[in-house]
Motif scaffolding. Structure first.
Motif, PDB file in Angstrom:
ATOM      1  N   TYR A   1      -4.240  -6.690   1.999  1.00  0.00           N
ATOM      2  CA  TYR A   1      -2.893  -7.173   1.698  1.00  0.00           C
ATOM      3  C   TYR A   1      -1.992  -7.071   2.932  1.00  0.00           C
ATOM      4  O   TYR A   1      -1.325  -8.031   3.308  1.00  0.00           O
ATOM      5  CB  TYR A   1      -2.309  -6.382   0.526  1.00  0.00           C
ATOM      6  CG  TYR A   1      -0.865  -6.720   0.266  1.00  0.00           C
ATOM      7  CD1 TYR A   1      -0.522  -7.915  -0.348  1.00  0.00           C
ATOM      8  CD2 TYR A   1       0.158  -5.871   0.680  1.00  0.00           C
ATOM      9  CE1 TYR A   1       0.802  -8.256  -0.567  1.00  0.00           C
ATOM     10  CE2 TYR A   1       1.483  -6.200   0.462  1.00  0.00           C
ATOM     11  CZ  TYR A   1       1.801  -7.377  -0.154  1.00  0.00           C
ATOM     12  OH  TYR A   1       3.108  -7.715  -0.351  1.00  0.00           O
TER      13      TYR A   1
ATOM     14  N   PHE B   1       9.737  -2.658  -3.302  1.00  0.00           N
ATOM     15  CA  PHE B   1       9.386  -1.600  -4.247  1.00  0.00           C
ATOM     16  C   PHE B   1       7.928  -1.719  -4.661  1.00  0.00           C
ATOM     17  O   PHE B   1       7.192  -0.736  -4.705  1.00  0.00           O
ATOM     18  CB  PHE B   1      10.302  -1.661  -5.472  1.00  0.00           C
ATOM     19  CG  PHE B   1       9.979  -0.613  -6.491  1.00  0.00           C
ATOM     20  CD1 PHE B   1      10.348   0.709  -6.282  1.00  0.00           C
ATOM     21  CD2 PHE B   1       9.301  -0.945  -7.654  1.00  0.00           C
ATOM     22  CE1 PHE B   1      10.034   1.679  -7.225  1.00  0.00           C
ATOM     23  CE2 PHE B   1       8.985   0.023  -8.595  1.00  0.00           C
ATOM     24  CZ  PHE B   1       9.351   1.339  -8.382  1.00  0.00           C
ATOM     25  N   GLN B   2       7.501  -2.940  -4.949  1.00  0.00           N
ATOM     26  CA  GLN B   2       6.109  -3.189  -5.331  1.00  0.00           C
ATOM     27  C   GLN B   2       5.163  -2.722  -4.225  1.00  0.00           C
ATOM     28  O   GLN B   2       4.164  -2.044  -4.488  1.00  0.00           O
ATOM     29  CB  GLN B   2       5.934  -4.684  -5.586  1.00  0.00           C
ATOM     30  CG  GLN B   2       4.520  -5.194  -5.609  1.00  0.00           C
ATOM     31  CD  GLN B   2       4.499  -6.706  -5.526  1.00  0.00           C
ATOM     32  OE1 GLN B   2       5.110  -7.368  -6.345  1.00  0.00           O
ATOM     33  NE2 GLN B   2       3.818  -7.246  -4.536  1.00  0.00           N
ATOM     34  N   ASN B   3       5.467  -3.060  -2.972  1.00  0.00           N
ATOM     35  CA  ASN B   3       4.602  -2.672  -1.861  1.00  0.00           C
ATOM     36  C   ASN B   3       4.594  -1.164  -1.656  1.00  0.00           C
ATOM     37  O   ASN B   3       3.565  -0.575  -1.322  1.00  0.00           O
ATOM     38  CB  ASN B   3       5.040  -3.383  -0.587  1.00  0.00           C
ATOM     39  CG  ASN B   3       4.859  -4.880  -0.687  1.00  0.00           C
ATOM     40  OD1 ASN B   3       4.097  -5.373  -1.517  1.00  0.00           O
ATOM     41  ND2 ASN B   3       5.573  -5.623   0.130  1.00  0.00           N
ATOM     42  N   THR B   4       5.737  -0.537  -1.858  1.00  0.00           N
ATOM     43  CA  THR B   4       5.814   0.920  -1.747  1.00  0.00           C
ATOM     44  C   THR B   4       4.936   1.582  -2.801  1.00  0.00           C
ATOM     45  O   THR B   4       4.202   2.536  -2.509  1.00  0.00           O
ATOM     46  CB  THR B   4       7.280   1.385  -1.900  1.00  0.00           C
ATOM     47  OG1 THR B   4       8.057   0.804  -0.843  1.00  0.00           O
ATOM     48  CG2 THR B   4       7.388   2.892  -1.836  1.00  0.00           C
ATOM     49  N   VAL B   5       4.983   1.074  -4.028  1.00  0.00           N
ATOM     50  CA  VAL B   5       4.164   1.637  -5.108  1.00  0.00           C
ATOM     51  C   VAL B   5       2.679   1.450  -4.812  1.00  0.00           C
ATOM     52  O   VAL B   5       1.871   2.358  -5.042  1.00  0.00           O
ATOM     53  CB  VAL B   5       4.555   1.008  -6.468  1.00  0.00           C
ATOM     54  CG1 VAL B   5       3.560   1.378  -7.555  1.00  0.00           C
ATOM     55  CG2 VAL B   5       5.961   1.448  -6.859  1.00  0.00           C
ATOM     56  N   VAL B   6       2.291   0.299  -4.282  1.00  0.00           N
ATOM     57  CA  VAL B   6       0.883   0.052  -3.948  1.00  0.00           C
ATOM     58  C   VAL B   6       0.404   1.069  -2.907  1.00  0.00           C
ATOM     59  O   VAL B   6      -0.686   1.644  -3.036  1.00  0.00           O
ATOM     60  CB  VAL B   6       0.686  -1.397  -3.436  1.00  0.00           C
ATOM     61  CG1 VAL B   6      -0.669  -1.576  -2.775  1.00  0.00           C
ATOM     62  CG2 VAL B   6       0.852  -2.377  -4.588  1.00  0.00           C
TER      63      VAL B   6
ATOM     64  N   THR C   1      -5.708  -2.745  -0.260  1.00  0.00           N
ATOM     65  CA  THR C   1      -4.369  -2.544   0.303  1.00  0.00           C
ATOM     66  C   THR C   1      -4.346  -2.955   1.767  1.00  0.00           C
ATOM     67  O   THR C   1      -3.394  -3.596   2.221  1.00  0.00           O
ATOM     68  CB  THR C   1      -3.944  -1.066   0.144  1.00  0.00           C
ATOM     69  OG1 THR C   1      -4.052  -0.694  -1.227  1.00  0.00           O
ATOM     70  CG2 THR C   1      -2.519  -0.848   0.616  1.00  0.00           C
TER      71      THR C   1
ATOM     72  N   GLN D   1      12.679  -6.076  -4.902  1.00  0.00           N
ATOM     73  CA  GLN D   1      11.533  -6.000  -5.810  1.00  0.00           C
ATOM     74  C   GLN D   1      10.201  -6.023  -5.065  1.00  0.00           C
ATOM     75  O   GLN D   1       9.341  -5.174  -5.317  1.00  0.00           O
ATOM     76  CB  GLN D   1      11.604  -7.132  -6.840  1.00  0.00           C
ATOM     77  CG  GLN D   1      10.497  -7.087  -7.879  1.00  0.00           C
ATOM     78  CD  GLN D   1      10.490  -5.803  -8.684  1.00  0.00           C
ATOM     79  OE1 GLN D   1      11.532  -5.279  -9.039  1.00  0.00           O
ATOM     80  NE2 GLN D   1       9.313  -5.279  -8.959  1.00  0.00           N
ATOM     81  N   PRO D   2       9.972  -6.952  -4.126  1.00  0.00           N
ATOM     82  CA  PRO D   2       8.701  -6.912  -3.382  1.00  0.00           C
ATOM     83  C   PRO D   2       8.540  -5.627  -2.567  1.00  0.00           C
ATOM     84  O   PRO D   2       7.438  -5.096  -2.460  1.00  0.00           O
ATOM     85  CB  PRO D   2       8.777  -8.136  -2.463  1.00  0.00           C
ATOM     86  CG  PRO D   2       9.774  -9.030  -3.088  1.00  0.00           C
ATOM     87  CD  PRO D   2      10.746  -8.153  -3.803  1.00  0.00           C
TER      88      PRO D   2
END
Length: 195
Positions: free
Chosen positions: A43, A168-173, A40, A165-166
């Motif tokens: 990233y 949300f994806q980053n928040t989930v990661v 993470t 969408q990106p």
């Protein structure tokens, strides 16, 4: 084993006792948590590097979202758009700074955690940097992109500049990284107390 001063037994190594009380499984769980944390961190640091080395890559996106460029003309939210260049620059700088700080804190916590896998108490203390980095990451992607960009600047209606969408994806990661770290600390601590 005795020490050199008179045959008394040498004190036990507290890090060995602490790790032995938990068993090897929790060491692997802590190692996995550190690996995910470091991925993470990488990233975040790569995203920040991309924005620094190629500032135009996301500059138009930030300006477009803040101005409401690409939202339906009759959406009723036009008054929220900000067209001032200085504001867009400030937002962009804050985004890049947040990505950099989050990545650095996560990397620090991940490396420090790897150095203390056999000492659960110390490992838990080192996770403070992981949680600090995670909170900064959530400020960027959850608060900044999803809450402010997504809802205040109605990015969810934007057909040209939509990063929901990106974000949300980053928040989930980030949340996954934090939950894994917390579970490794809490589960390992309970195991040690039972043992």
């Amino acid at each position: 084993m005795s020490d050199a001063t008179g045959g008394r037994p040498a004190p036990a190594d507290p890090s060995r006792d602490e790790d032995a009380a938990q068993g090897p499984l929790w060491r692997y769980v802590r190692a996995t948590s550190c690996a995910v944390t470091l991925m993470t961190a990488l990233y975040f640091l790569l995203v920040a590097f991309d924005n620094l080395s190629n500032p135009g890559s996301n500059w138009e996106f930030v300006k477009g979202v803040l101005a409401g460029d690409g939202t339906p003309p009759d959406d009723g939210f036009e008054w929220r758009g900000i067209h001032a260049t200085w504001f867009a620059v400030l937002a962009y700088v804050l985004i890049i700074a947040g990505e950099t700080v989050a990545g650095a804190l996560l990397a620090f916590g991940g490396v420090r955690g790897l150095l203390h896998l056999r000492r659960p108490g110390r490992w838990e203390r080192e996770q403070r940097a992981v949680f600090a980095g995670g909170v900064v990451g959530l400020l960027v992607f959850f608060l900044g992109f999803l809450v402010i960009g997504g809802n205040w600047f109605v990015m969810y209606l934007n057909d040209k500049w939509n990063g929901m969408q990106p974000a949300f994806q980053n928040t989930v990661v980030v949340l996954f990284t934090l939950v894994l770290s917390a579970l490794a600390a809490l589960g390992g601590g309970r195991s040690g107390r039972r043992g």
